[in-house]
Write a protein that holds these residues in place. Structure first.
Motif, PDB file in Angstrom:
ATOM      1  N   UNK A   1       0.818  -1.200   0.000  1.00 18.20           N
ATOM      2  CA  UNK A   1       0.000   0.000   0.000  1.00 18.20           C
ATOM      3  C   UNK A   1       0.857   1.258   0.000  1.00 18.20           C
ATOM      4  N   UNK A   2       2.097   1.155   0.487  1.00 18.00           N
ATOM      5  CA  UNK A   2       2.959   2.335   0.547  1.00 18.00           C
ATOM      6  C   UNK A   2       3.270   2.873  -0.852  1.00 18.00           C
ATOM      7  N   UNK A   3       3.167   2.027  -1.863  1.00 24.10           N
ATOM      8  CA  UNK A   3       3.490   2.442  -3.229  1.00 24.10           C
ATOM      9  C   UNK A   3       2.272   2.778  -4.075  1.00 24.10           C
ATOM     10  N   UNK A   4       1.090   2.684  -3.505  1.00 19.85           N
ATOM     11  CA  UNK A   4      -0.133   2.996  -4.241  1.00 19.85           C
ATOM     12  C   UNK A   4      -0.341   4.512  -4.213  1.00 19.85           C
ATOM     13  N   UNK A   5      -0.529   5.123  -5.376  1.00 20.96           N
ATOM     14  CA  UNK A   5      -0.740   6.583  -5.375  1.00 20.96           C
ATOM     15  C   UNK A   5      -2.084   6.946  -4.752  1.00 20.96           C
ATOM     16  N   UNK A   6      -2.158   8.146  -4.197  1.00 18.90           N
ATOM     17  CA  UNK A   6      -3.403   8.661  -3.653  1.00 18.90           C
ATOM     18  C   UNK A   6      -4.308   9.025  -4.826  1.00 18.90           C
ATOM     19  N   UNK A   7      -5.593   9.010  -4.583  1.00 18.82           N
ATOM     20  CA  UNK A   7      -6.563   9.281  -5.647  1.00 18.82           C
ATOM     21  C   UNK A   7      -6.327  10.657  -6.282  1.00 18.82           C
ATOM     22  N   UNK A   8      -5.993  11.638  -5.474  1.00 21.58           N
ATOM     23  CA  UNK A   8      -5.741  12.982  -6.000  1.00 21.58           C
ATOM     24  C   UNK A   8      -4.545  12.988  -6.957  1.00 21.58           C
ATOM     25  N   UNK A   9      -3.547  12.153  -6.683  1.00 21.14           N
ATOM     26  CA  UNK A   9      -2.400  12.036  -7.584  1.00 21.14           C
ATOM     27  C   UNK A   9      -2.814  11.397  -8.907  1.00 21.14           C
ATOM     28  N   UNK A  10      -3.682  10.402  -8.827  1.00 15.42           N
ATOM     29  CA  UNK A  10      -4.180   9.748 -10.039  1.00 15.42           C
ATOM     30  C   UNK A  10      -4.999  10.745 -10.859  1.00 15.42           C
ATOM     31  N   UNK A  11      -5.846  11.514 -10.194  1.00 13.97           N
ATOM     32  CA  UNK A  11      -6.640  12.532 -10.899  1.00 13.97           C
ATOM     33  C   UNK A  11      -5.723  13.511 -11.613  1.00 13.97           C
ATOM     34  N   UNK A  12      -4.703  13.976 -10.937  1.00 15.57           N
ATOM     35  CA  UNK A  12      -3.756  14.921 -11.542  1.00 15.57           C
ATOM     36  C   UNK A  12      -3.118  14.322 -12.799  1.00 15.57           C
ATOM     37  N   UNK A  13      -2.645  13.095 -12.709  1.00 17.20           N
ATOM     38  CA  UNK A  13      -2.015  12.432 -13.847  1.00 17.20           C
ATOM     39  C   UNK A  13      -3.004  12.251 -14.993  1.00 17.20           C
ATOM     40  N   UNK A  14      -4.201  11.744 -14.672  1.00 15.59           N
ATOM     41  CA  UNK A  14      -5.191  11.459 -15.706  1.00 15.59           C
ATOM     42  C   UNK A  14      -5.680  12.749 -16.361  1.00 15.59           C
ATOM     43  N   UNK A  15      -5.805  13.823 -15.588  1.00 19.03           N
ATOM     44  CA  UNK A  15      -6.222  15.097 -16.173  1.00 19.03           C
ATOM     45  C   UNK A  15      -5.175  15.589 -17.169  1.00 19.03           C
ATOM     46  N   UNK A  16      -3.901  15.448 -16.821  1.00 17.63           N
ATOM     47  CA  UNK A  16      -2.832  15.839 -17.747  1.00 17.63           C
ATOM     48  C   UNK A  16      -2.886  14.997 -19.017  1.00 17.63           C
ATOM     49  N   UNK A  17      -3.163  13.717 -18.872  1.00 16.22           N
ATOM     50  CA  UNK A  17      -3.287  12.833 -20.031  1.00 16.22           C
ATOM     51  C   UNK A  17      -4.491  13.231 -20.881  1.00 16.22           C
ATOM     52  N   UNK A  18      -5.639  13.433 -20.245  1.00 12.64           N
ATOM     53  CA  UNK A  18      -6.858  13.800 -20.977  1.00 12.64           C
ATOM     54  C   UNK A  18      -6.685  15.130 -21.709  1.00 12.64           C
ATOM     55  N   UNK A  19      -5.927  16.030 -21.121  1.00 10.48           N
ATOM     56  CA  UNK A  19      -5.680  17.328 -21.767  1.00 10.48           C
ATOM     57  C   UNK A  19      -4.937  17.174 -23.097  1.00 10.48           C
ATOM     58  N   UNK A  20      -4.244  16.059 -23.282  1.00  8.35           N
ATOM     59  CA  UNK A  20      -3.492  15.799 -24.507  1.00  8.35           C
ATOM     60  C   UNK A  20      -4.331  15.056 -25.554  1.00  8.35           C
ATOM     61  N   UNK A  21      -5.526  14.661 -25.176  1.00  9.70           N
ATOM     62  CA  UNK A  21      -6.393  13.886 -26.063  1.00  9.70           C
ATOM     63  C   UNK A  21      -7.630  14.718 -26.394  1.00  9.70           C
ATOM     64  N   UNK A  22      -7.651  15.372 -27.546  1.00 11.85           N
ATOM     65  CA  UNK A  22      -8.719  16.341 -27.839  1.00 11.85           C
ATOM     66  C   UNK A  22     -10.135  15.785 -27.862  1.00 11.85           C
ATOM     67  N   UNK A  23     -10.334  14.536 -28.162  1.00 14.77           N
ATOM     68  CA  UNK A  23     -11.685  13.980 -28.253  1.00 14.77           C
ATOM     69  C   UNK A  23     -12.093  13.183 -27.016  1.00 14.77           C
ATOM     70  N   UNK A  24     -11.343  13.348 -25.916  1.00 14.21           N
ATOM     71  CA  UNK A  24     -11.608  12.574 -24.710  1.00 14.21           C
ATOM     72  C   UNK A  24     -11.713  13.482 -23.486  1.00 14.21           C
ATOM     73  N   UNK A  25     -12.467  13.016 -22.500  1.00 14.67           N
ATOM     74  CA  UNK A  25     -12.598  13.705 -21.217  1.00 14.67           C
ATOM     75  C   UNK A  25     -12.684  12.664 -20.110  1.00 14.67           C
ATOM     76  N   UNK A  26     -12.422  13.101 -18.893  1.00 15.42           N
ATOM     77  CA  UNK A  26     -12.653  12.223 -17.749  1.00 15.42           C
ATOM     78  C   UNK A  26     -14.160  12.168 -17.543  1.00 15.42           C
TER      79      UNK A  26
END
Length: 115
Positions: A1-26
């Motif tokens: 569990x010490x290596x599992x990212x917090x949900x807020x960290x996952x949101x941050x990463x996924x938002x950055x990814x989604x920002x690079x994909x013009x036809x996709x959103x969270x």
């Protein structure tokens, strides 16, 4: 569990990814599973996400397909179902079905401000 990212960290990463994909959103999240769904905007109909599957309709369409010898074709748009409000990204319950029991993480002191 010490290596599992917090949900807020996952949101941050996924938002950055989604920002690079013009036809996709969270579209959806589930905090307990620590996951988010990035969906193509074709599944956002009249401003509503339809990322769930109407399994009954899917089975009907499969039966029609098989009975037609493969001539009756269909797409995901023919069996998509509205995403419940509680499952939408940003919903108050963060993806928890109100009928389920929620358990909270005990240690919320980790600094994630660098996200």
């Amino acid at each position: 569990m010490a290596n599992v990212p917090w949900h807020e960290e996952v949101i941050c990463f996924v938002q950055q990814l989604a920002d690079q994909l013009p036809d996709y959103e969270i579209a959806s999240e589930h905090e307990h599973s620590n996951c988010l769904l990035i969906a193509h905007k074709k599944f956002k109909v009249d401003g509503e996400w339809r990322t769930w599957i109407d399994y009954e309709r899917f089975q009907e369409l499969m039966k029609e397909y098989e009975e037609s010898g493969g001539n009756r074709v269909f797409s995901a748009a023919d069996y998509m179902a509205r995403t419940p409000q509680w499952a939408l990204f940003g919903a108050k319950g963060r993806g928890f079905d109100p009928a389920d029991t929620r358990f909270h993480r005990k240690n919320k002191s980790k600094d994630i401000s660098g996200c």
